[in-house]
Every structure is written in structure tokens, then in C-alpha cells.
Design an enzyme around this catalytic site. Structure first.
Site, mmCIF file in Angstrom:
data_model
loop_
_atom_site.group_PDB
_atom_site.id
_atom_site.type_symbol
_atom_site.label_atom_id
_atom_site.label_comp_id
_atom_site.label_asym_id
_atom_site.label_seq_id
_atom_site.Cartn_x
_atom_site.Cartn_y
_atom_site.Cartn_z
ATOM 1 N N SER A 241 -11.726 9.859 -56.828
ATOM 2 C CA SER A 241 -13.023 9.761 -56.167
ATOM 3 C C SER A 241 -13.087 8.556 -55.236
ATOM 4 O O SER A 241 -12.343 7.578 -55.410
ATOM 5 C CB SER A 241 -14.138 9.658 -57.214
ATOM 6 O OG SER A 241 -14.098 8.388 -57.849
ATOM 7 N N GLU A 262 -6.144 8.559 -51.396
ATOM 8 C CA GLU A 262 -6.558 9.909 -51.016
ATOM 9 C C GLU A 262 -7.790 10.207 -51.848
ATOM 10 O O GLU A 262 -7.700 10.414 -53.059
ATOM 11 C CB GLU A 262 -5.422 10.903 -51.285
ATOM 12 C CG GLU A 262 -5.552 12.185 -50.482
ATOM 13 C CD GLU A 262 -6.538 13.168 -51.095
ATOM 14 O OE1 GLU A 262 -7.680 13.233 -50.572
ATOM 15 O OE2 GLU A 262 -6.188 13.839 -52.063
ATOM 16 N N LEU A 263 -8.959 10.242 -51.182
ATOM 17 C CA LEU A 263 -10.225 10.191 -51.898
ATOM 18 C C LEU A 263 -11.019 11.490 -51.730
ATOM 19 O O LEU A 263 -10.447 12.551 -51.540
ATOM 20 C CB LEU A 263 -11.010 8.965 -51.434
ATOM 21 C CG LEU A 263 -10.211 7.657 -51.457
ATOM 22 C CD1 LEU A 263 -11.034 6.495 -50.926
ATOM 23 C CD2 LEU A 263 -9.698 7.367 -52.866
ATOM 24 N N GLY A 264 -12.315 11.388 -51.816
ATOM 25 C CA GLY A 264 -13.158 12.574 -51.834
ATOM 26 C C GLY A 264 -13.362 13.188 -50.466
ATOM 27 O O GLY A 264 -12.829 12.736 -49.458
ATOM 28 N N CYS A 296 -10.764 18.203 -53.693
ATOM 29 C CA CYS A 296 -11.227 17.263 -52.669
ATOM 30 C C CYS A 296 -11.448 17.969 -51.331
ATOM 31 O O CYS A 296 -12.262 17.537 -50.514
ATOM 32 C CB CYS A 296 -10.236 16.110 -52.501
ATOM 33 S SG CYS A 296 -8.569 16.617 -52.022
ATOM 34 N N GLU A 389 -20.770 14.558 -52.102
ATOM 35 C CA GLU A 389 -19.686 15.393 -52.602
ATOM 36 C C GLU A 389 -20.081 15.883 -53.994
ATOM 37 O O GLU A 389 -20.315 15.084 -54.897
ATOM 38 C CB GLU A 389 -18.373 14.615 -52.685
ATOM 39 C CG GLU A 389 -17.220 15.477 -53.184
ATOM 40 C CD GLU A 389 -15.934 14.684 -53.405
ATOM 41 O OE1 GLU A 389 -14.848 15.281 -53.286
ATOM 42 O OE2 GLU A 389 -16.029 13.477 -53.715
ATOM 43 N N PHE A 391 -18.339 18.354 -56.032
ATOM 44 C CA PHE A 391 -17.207 18.645 -56.913
ATOM 45 C C PHE A 391 -17.593 19.720 -57.923
ATOM 46 O O PHE A 391 -17.304 19.632 -59.115
ATOM 47 C CB PHE A 391 -16.699 17.384 -57.619
ATOM 48 C CG PHE A 391 -15.190 17.256 -57.562
ATOM 49 C CD1 PHE A 391 -14.541 17.085 -56.354
ATOM 50 C CD2 PHE A 391 -14.425 17.332 -58.715
ATOM 51 C CE1 PHE A 391 -13.158 16.972 -56.288
ATOM 52 C CE2 PHE A 391 -13.038 17.232 -58.665
ATOM 53 C CZ PHE A 391 -12.406 17.049 -57.445
#
Length: 494
Positions: A241, A262-264, A296, A389, A391
Site C-alpha cells: 500500500s 510499487e504501491l497502490g 494494485c 483506492e 482494493f
């Protein structure tokens, strides 16, 4: 400790619980501590137990990794490549067994589990080409010397991976890092320790990777902090996240480590004027509902031209209503949300969206961890279902009138991972050149990843494309060294 056989495919093979449940996959001297349970989201059944480590044990593993790494870096390239090729073959050979764990541990349907093992094998095969790839440049020199910029293994790499695609999101860093001569400390999400950790450790053990080069370090936030701060670690590869990524990035910067984050994402799918509505709705449904929206790259915002809006919303709602939700080991389209905490967050956003004026066109209900795919219309820009976001399996839809308005809607969100443009290619190209995103897909949905393609996002989605393909992986997991050479000792005025 007791374990439960999770599928006929799992017995005396690669992942037989008796092989790993009381074992720590790390260098000699690394001890496990508390036994942690692994429970199946769909049923609540106990799948097995694993030994977690404490933060103090990370330093032991890091020291051993640094000691083993030097010899590994100088191992002939073909020998390193052979280990990666064998690992790829083992992922294929044991695919059914590993898929059983992915399904039961992550709540994945069979095609998603099959994608994980297929991609894991491909990541290893792609990485097997790295040991013999070009590792530098010859530079122009003012002096009578040869001047080179060469790439060297960084040393020890820490990989922290999430629960949603645990195998892919671990192996995509583990495989190239090892291939390029590094040692790896792997910390998977505690909820998916087998499919995100044990499977990889067992494959490389069988593939002949020398001891000490890959340590599996399951644990909580304290272990995560330790794999970042250990002095031997030079590079941190984190997938997770955005809030957690900020913490990792700050911690890495404080200790002068490179961090690949490498995120949301809150990814936009744009339906252009004249697009085939049924095909667009099919793409949009896949983008929003694949693996319960726990990706993601999930399509979090549907931006539809006003001429197609009503038709698109109706088509998307029909598809959502037709999807079967249930135990992923059965014939269903969607499984459970990973746990109660994430389910409650998804339901909270849906409830907040309704309170803010959104209209539910499909879904909006749940049974335990099974959340129905949800389509929301009349969603304003400040609606939490649009701005955050989620998810989860939620598809908010808004309309637009002009190209500039569509570009503005894409840009208004701080994330920059994946954008989908559906319809006229010329119009899509004009929009694509105006937006910042790690990935843009014309006439495909937002969820896309291949082992040989660079992957990553900008803005709140991370620090750029750092995974996939030779160039990106070499840049990610090596450091540049300047090397000069001349025929005689240079003259100096001192």
C-alpha cells in the site's frame, strides 16, 4: 502442531506441510520463534502453521547473506543461469500443488492461481538471461586510458511482498536479484507465507541455489523494519500500500538504502465516444472484479463518454449481477476478501459512497467475507469510492463530455499506475500523450503484467518502472561502478 491437507494436489510433494511447518528457510543460526496459523479466508479452516522469526534473527540472516553473496556473484554466469532455469522448470512441474495453496491461502479462483505459477516460471526463465546480459558501457576518455561504466551486484536485497498476488509479487524481485549475483532476504505477507514464501524457498532449494543466498523471514512489522535497516542490505524492493510504502521509503532513505516502491493505484478506464459498449463493459468488469478487486492495477474509476453512459452502466451492472461469488475451489468467478479488516474497509467505502449520493446499480451486499461485485453510478469527485483506492470489487462510474474533461478526470487522482483507453485508437493516442502513468493500455483493461515488460507507477503509485525486462531489472538490482585502466602508471605532479 497439527496441519490440514488442503487439496489432493498437496501431499508428499514440494509443499508437504511436514517439510516446512517447523522449519526456517534461512542460513544456519537463524531460529524461528512463534508458530503462526495459516487460515483459509473462504472457510476459516486451519491450513497449517509456520515458524515466524523475530527482528533480531534478521541480522543473523543478513550477515550470512552477505558472506554467501560474494562467492555467488563470482560464480560463472552459466551456473547462475542454470539455477534460474531449473527453478522455472520446477514451478511448472509443481504448478498444480502450488496453485492449490494459492487458491486456499489467498481466496483465488483457479485461473488466477494458474496465472501465478505460469508467471513465476516465466520470471525465472527471463531472469536466467540476466547473468550473460551486457553489464556496462565503454566511455569516451580525455586521458590515454580505457574508461568503463560497469554494473555490479548490489549485495543483499530485501524483498517485501503483499498478500494479493504473493507468488508473482515475490518472485519478480527474487529471481532477477539472484540472477544478477545478489543474496535475498524475503519477507512475505504473514497471511500468505506459503504461496508468497515457502513455495519460492522450496523451489530454489530443489534448484540447487547455494545455502545462505535466500532467507525466508516471515513476521510482522518489526521484521519488515529489520530487513530494511540491516546494514548489509543495499536495496529494498517493496510492493504494498501507499501508506506502508511511505514508511518503508522514509526508513530506507534514513539508512541510505535504495528503495523500489510499487504501491497502490486508483486506475482509470476511459470509454471513448463510439466504443463498443458491450465489449467495453466486459473489459471494465474484468478490470474491477478480477480477484475481488484486490489488485494494485484494478480499475477503480470508470470514465465514460456521456453518449454511452447509461448504456454502459446497465451493461456493467448486468455483468456484475451474473458473476458467481463463493468458495474459490468451486466453479465461481470471485472468491472472498482476504480478511475481516479488509472486508470492513470495502463495505465502509460502499456505505460512505451511498451516504454521499451514489446509486447502487448492482451488488452492495456481502455474506461473510464474500462481497458482491458492486457498480455505483452518480458518483461525485469527492465521493470516497471515487477518490480512494478501495482494493475491493467496486466499480464507480462517472460521465464526461469533452476530451479535456476526460484528461482532467484522469489527472485529478494522485495515483499513476495504469490507465485504460477503450475505443477509437487515434483519440486514445491523443489522450495517452497527455497523461502520466506507469502503464497505458489502449483497447485493453488496466490489469496487465508480463515478465519481460517494465512495471511500476508514478506519483502515489511508486517510484517508477523497476520490474520486468532486462534493462529495468539490471537498473533495479545492480550498482554502477566506474572502472579505468591505462598501460602504465599515470604521471602526477606530486
Amino acid at each position: 502442531m497439527t496441519t490440514i491437507d488442503i487439496a489432493p494436489a498437496v501431499g508428499a510433494g514440494l509443499l508437504a506441510p511436514e517439510v516446512w511447518s517447523n522449519r526456517v528457510f534461512a542460513a544456519d543460526g537463524v531460529a524461528g520463534s512463534v508458530a503462526h496459523e495459516i487460515r483459509e479466508p473462504a472457510t476459516g479452516e486451519l491450513l497449517g502453521t509456520y515458524l515466524g522469526v523475530e527482528a533480531a534473527q534478521v541480522r543473523v540472516a543478513a550477515t550470512a547473506a552477505a558472506a554467501a553473496q560474494e562467492a555467488w556473484e563470482h560464480t560463472p554466469p552459466e551456473e547462475r543461469a542454470a539455477v534460474l532455469r531449473r527453478a522455472g522448470a520446477l514451478f511448472e512441474e509443481h504448478a498444480e500443488e502450488i496453485q492449490a495453496w494459492v487458491q486456499r491461502e489467498t481466496g483465488a479462483i483457479a485461473p488466477k492461481a494458474q496465472l501465478e505459477t505460469h508467471t513465476a516460471a516465466q520470471e525465472c526463465y527471463e531472469a536466467s538471461a540476466l547473468p550473460t546480459a551486457a553489464m556496462g558501457d565503454v566511455l569516451a576518455a580525455e586521458e590515454p586510458r580505457w574508461s568503463f561504466a560497469r554494473r555490479r551486484a548490489a549485495g543483499v536485497v530485501s524483498v517485501i511482498s503483499p498478500f494479493n498476488f504473493p507468488l508473482i509479487l515475490s518472485i519478480r524481485s527474487v529471481a532477477p536479484a539472484l540472477a544478477l549475483g545478489n543474496a535475498v532476504l524475503l519477507k512475505p505477507d504473514p497471511r500468505t507465507t506459503v504461496s508468497g514464501g515457502v513455495a519460492i524457498a522450496r523451489v530454489f532449494e530443489e534448484a540447487g541455489l547455494p545455502a545462505g543466498l535466500l532467507s525466508l523471514l516471515p513476521g510482522g512489522a518489526d521484521v519488515g523494519e529489520a530487513v530494511v535497516t540491516a546494514p548489509e542490505v543495499r536495496i529494498v524492493s517493496f510492493t504494498g500500500s501507499t501508506p506502508a510504502g511511505r514508511i518503508v521509503g522514509e526508513l530506507a532513505a534514513r539508512h541510505l538504502k535504495r528503495a523500489h516502491l510499487e504501491l497502490g493505484g486508483n486506475n482509470a478506464l476511459v470509454v471513448l465516444p463510439g466504443a463498443d459498449v458491450e465489449q467495453a463493459a466486459s473489459a471494465g468488469a474484468f478490470g474491477s472484479f478480477m480477484h475481488q478487486g484486490q489488485i494494485c492495477m484494478t480499475t477503480g474509476r470508470h470514465i465514460v463518454h456521456e453518449s454511452l453512459y447509461d448504456e454502459y452502466v446497465a451493461a456493467l451492472a448486468r455483468r456484475a449481477d451474473a458473476l458467481v461469488v463463493g468458495d474459490p475451489t468451486g466453479h465461481v468467478h470471485m472468491g472472498p476478501i482476504i480478511d475481516e479488516r479488509q472486508r470492513d474497509r470495502v463495505l465502509g467505502i460502499i456505505g460512505g459512497a451511498i451516504d454521499a449520493g451514489a446509486s447502487v446499480q448492482a451488488g452492495g451486499t456481502h455474506d461473510g467475507l464474500f462481497v458482491r461485485p458492486t457498480v455505483l453510478s452518480r458518483v461525485a469527485g469527492d465521493n470516497p469510492a471515487w477518490s480512494e483506492e478501495i482494493f475491493g470489487p467496486v466499480a464507480p462510474v462517472r460521465s464526461y463530455r469533452t476530451r479535456e474533461e476526460a484528461i482532467g478526470l484522469i489527472r485529478e487522482n494522485p495515483y499513476g499506475l495504469s490507465v485504460s483507453l477503450l475505443g477509437d485508437v487515434a483519440e486514445a493516442m491523443r489522450i495517452a500523450d497527455r497523461i502520466r502513468s506507469g502503464k497505458i493500455h489502449i483497447n485493453e483493461q488496466t490489469v496487465m503484467d508480463e515478465a519481460n515488460a517494465p512495471f511500476g507507477g508514478v506519483g502515489d503509485s511508486g517510484t517508477g518502472s523497476r520490474f520486468g525486462g532486462a534493462q529495468a531489472n539490471i537498473e533495479a538490482f545492480t550498482e554502477t561502478q566506474w572502472l579505468t585502466m591505462r598501460p602504465d602508471i599515470a604521471p602526477y605532479p606530486f
